[in-house]
Write an enzyme that holds these catalytic residues in place. Structure first.
Site, mmCIF file in Angstrom:
data_model
loop_
_atom_site.group_PDB
_atom_site.id
_atom_site.type_symbol
_atom_site.label_atom_id
_atom_site.label_comp_id
_atom_site.label_asym_id
_atom_site.label_seq_id
_atom_site.Cartn_x
_atom_site.Cartn_y
_atom_site.Cartn_z
ATOM 1 N N HIS A 1 -10.500 46.628 -59.268
ATOM 2 C CA HIS A 1 -10.618 45.283 -59.836
ATOM 3 C C HIS A 1 -9.209 44.724 -60.017
ATOM 4 C CE1 HIS A 1 -14.712 46.607 -61.720
ATOM 5 N NE2 HIS A 1 -14.688 46.726 -60.412
ATOM 6 N N GLU B 1 -11.624 43.848 -55.458
ATOM 7 C CA GLU B 1 -13.030 43.463 -55.623
ATOM 8 C C GLU B 1 -13.133 42.101 -56.305
ATOM 9 O OE1 GLU B 1 -15.504 46.455 -57.438
ATOM 10 O OE2 GLU B 1 -17.181 45.056 -57.698
HETATM 11 ZN ZN ZN Z 1 -16.105 47.488 -59.165
HETATM 12 MN MN MN Z 2 -20.051 45.053 -61.776
HETATM 13 MN MN MN Z 3 -18.948 46.196 -57.803
#
Ligand code: ZN
Ligand code: MN
Ligand code: MN
Length: 297
Positions: free
Chosen positions: A108, A144
């Site tokens: 992330h 992501e």
């Molecule tokens: Zn993720």
């Molecule tokens: Mn998620």
């Molecule tokens: Mn995901």
């Protein structure tokens, strides 16, 4: 199409390929270490050897395996110590992936915690990514898309584009689209028109050449809710439309499509459902009329 799920590594990473095979997957995701801790013991060589052997024996190719980095990593943390740990932890994930013969690590982008502007935070993330790329080899860092919960970045395709723009070695940066996250962030993929428009925007802003994987999730919360709550396919606000379209869309043909839906015992059925959609649109075997989805739609 390469379809799978984020499978368990209980007992060791070398168990993941068997767990993926057991649900009829030809792609999978896994954690490379305990996802709730900063650091973990290095792999014993025997574990690495068995992981590679199991991949080969069960016919999985590294292109369709998308490891997921730990949850604590925040490359733009305003806390100096956490920023340092995040850098070292992501670097360690890259090294683990490389050791296992894998090509990607999904993570992330980060959360600015209201201490930086979005622009400043994106710049910091790109700098850290450049440093990690410099100090490691072979693995693509995959950003992501997020739901934009709290101060998380990555809820606009522009955020990903901005980071990519600043990364020097473009061969080592990529993106992963999470269907639940983009929907919660406001991209309405629940209709055919919305699906077409969303992926036109993605192509224009980021580009499909950077797409390295997709997380397949329905959403328990509505469009634009900015919440990250996964639902089984067809049981949330998204519905089945984009999944039906995606498994017949050539732009998604060469990347792993990974379920992160909340009920692992249903992954096999969800994969079968997606495979059924493929045949349906190609006019093979399956006839729409008598079809009963394995669970409520
Ligand atoms: Zn993720
Ligand atoms: Mn998620
Ligand atoms: Mn995901």
């Amino acid at each position: 199409m390469y379809i799978g799920a984020h499978v368990s590594t209980a007992g060791g990473v070398e168990r993941a390929p068997e767990n993926a095979r057991a649900i009829g997957a030809n792609a999978f995701a896994l954690f490379l270490k305990n996802q709730r801790r900063w650091f973990d013991k290095p792999y014993p060589p025997e574990r690495v050897r068995r992981f590679k052997e199991n991949l080969k024996r069960l016919g999985f190719s590294p292109e369709y395996i998308l490891p997921h980095a730990g949850y604590l990593i925040n490359l733009c943390s305003p806390d100096g110590e956490k920023a340092k740990k995040s850098f070292l932890a992501l670097k360690d994930e890259v090294e683990r992936a490389h050791l296992l013969g894998l090509k990607y690590i999904n993570f992330h982008p980060g959360a600015h915690l209201n201490r930086y502007s979005e622009g400043e935070a994106l710049k910091i993330i790109a700098e850290r990514v450049n440093e990690i790329i410099d100090q490691t080899e072979g693995v693509v860092l995959v950003l992501e898309t997020t739901a934009g919960q709290g101060s998380n970045l990555g809820y606009r395709f522009e955020h990903l584009a901005e980071i990519i723009e600043r990364v020097e070695d473009k061969s080592r940066i990529g993106v992963c689209i999470d269907t639940c996250h983009i929907f919660a962030a406001g991209y309405d993929i629940s209709t055919e028109g919305g699906y077409i428009k969303t992926f036109e925007q993605f192509e224009e802003i980021v580009g499909f050449e950077y797409l390295k994987g997709v997380h397949l999730n329905d959403s328990k919360t509505p469009l634009g809710s900015r919440k990250d709550r996964h639902a089984p396919l067809g049981e949330g606000y998204i519905g089945l439309t984009p999944f039906r379209l995606m498994v017949n869309d050539d732009r998604f043909r060469s990347v792993p499509l990974i379920l992160e839906t909340p009920e692992p015992e249903r992954w096999r059925e969800e994969i079968e459902l997606l495979r059924g959609f493929q045949k349906a649109n190609k006019g093979e075997v399956f006839e729409d009329k008598g079809f009963k989805p394995p669970f409520g739609v």
